[in-house]
Write a protein that holds these residues in place. Structure first.
Motif, PDB file in Angstrom:
ATOM      1  N   GLY A 137       0.794  -1.227   0.000  1.00 50.93           N
ATOM      2  CA  GLY A 137       0.000   0.000   0.000  1.00 50.93           C
ATOM      3  C   GLY A 137       0.821   1.270   0.000  1.00 50.93           C
ATOM      4  O   GLY A 137       0.274   2.370   0.080  1.00 50.93           O
ATOM      5  N   GLY A 138       2.147   1.142  -0.049  1.00 50.67           N
ATOM      6  CA  GLY A 138       3.011   2.312  -0.064  1.00 50.67           C
ATOM      7  C   GLY A 138       3.476   2.749   1.316  1.00 50.67           C
ATOM      8  O   GLY A 138       4.250   3.696   1.424  1.00 50.67           O
ATOM      9  N   THR A 139       3.002   2.083   2.370  1.00 56.26           N
ATOM     10  CA  THR A 139       3.464   2.417   3.708  1.00 56.26           C
ATOM     11  C   THR A 139       4.814   1.748   3.957  1.00 56.26           C
ATOM     12  O   THR A 139       5.194   0.805   3.260  1.00 56.26           O
ATOM     13  N   TRP A 140       5.499   2.211   4.955  1.00 57.51           N
ATOM     14  CA  TRP A 140       6.794   1.656   5.336  1.00 57.51           C
ATOM     15  C   TRP A 140       6.657   1.017   6.707  1.00 57.51           C
ATOM     16  O   TRP A 140       6.025   1.576   7.593  1.00 57.51           O
ATOM     17  N   GLU A 141       7.258  -0.152   6.893  1.00 53.61           N
ATOM     18  CA  GLU A 141       7.217  -0.881   8.150  1.00 53.61           C
ATOM     19  C   GLU A 141       8.624  -1.355   8.507  1.00 53.61           C
ATOM     20  O   GLU A 141       9.433  -1.673   7.635  1.00 53.61           O
ATOM     21  N   PRO A 142       8.924  -1.415   9.805  1.00 58.42           N
ATOM     22  CA  PRO A 142      10.236  -1.942  10.206  1.00 58.42           C
ATOM     23  C   PRO A 142      10.313  -3.446   9.958  1.00 58.42           C
ATOM     24  O   PRO A 142       9.314  -4.158  10.072  1.00 58.42           O
ATOM     25  N   VAL A 143      11.513  -3.884   9.591  1.00 59.59           N
ATOM     26  CA  VAL A 143      11.778  -5.309   9.373  1.00 59.59           C
ATOM     27  C   VAL A 143      13.114  -5.643  10.027  1.00 59.59           C
ATOM     28  O   VAL A 143      13.962  -4.794  10.207  1.00 59.59           O
ATOM     29  N   ARG A 144      13.258  -6.912  10.361  1.00 58.88           N
ATOM     30  CA  ARG A 144      14.532  -7.373  10.948  1.00 58.88           C
ATOM     31  C   ARG A 144      15.323  -8.115   9.914  1.00 58.88           C
ATOM     32  O   ARG A 144      14.869  -8.599   8.954  1.00 58.88           O
TER      33      ARG A 144
END
Length: 144
Positions: A137-144
């Motif tokens: 959706g174009g959002t940014w999320e933290p990833v490990r």
């Protein structure tokens, strides 16, 4: 996690991140000197994102890192924070942040932060990196 720096903490800045001069930081500088740390980080970073996106990712990286250290706000990213607890650090602040794109759908936010260790010792210039991924959706999320 009590008494430990969170797992997301980098022992040293990633190879793509700049190293700050050793004498640039002093524990007694306080927040008044943070703008100088930001200027140093900006001057030693290859910027490759539009300014508005970089600022948005800087803010997200700061929020994720502070949630990692303090435990506050972790509920915003339940898939990232799978355990409870805090680092034991207090009086935490982010001194500087800069986001860089990694390909088209990932970014890394390099952070320099300060706080009082679990033993109560003031520490400054601590490096960390938060990785972010662009979602469908174009959002940014933290990833490990």
């Amino acid at each position: 996690m009590e008494g430990q720096v969170p797992s997301a903490a980098a022992a040293a800045p990633p190879s793509s991140s700049p190293a700050l001069p050793q004498n640039a930081l002093a524990p007694d500088d306080g927040p008044g000197g943070d703008h100088l740390i930001q200027a140093l980080l900006d001057a030693h970073t290859r910027h490759n994102l539009p300014a508005a996106l970089q600022e948005r990712l800087n803010q997200l990286g700061r929020a994720v890192w502070l949630a990692d250290l303090t435990g506050e706000g972790r509920s915003q990213w339940p898939s990232y924070f799978t355990s409870t607890g805090t680092s034991g650090y207090t009086h935490v602040r982010v001194q500087a942040a800069v986001a860089r794109g990694i390909g088209t759908s990932r970014a890394e936010v390099t952070l320099i932060w300060a706080g009082s260790s679990p033993a109560g010792d003031p520490e400054v210039g601590l490096p960390a990196t938060v990785l972010l991924a662009k979602q469908a959706g174009g959002t940014w999320e933290p990833v490990r």
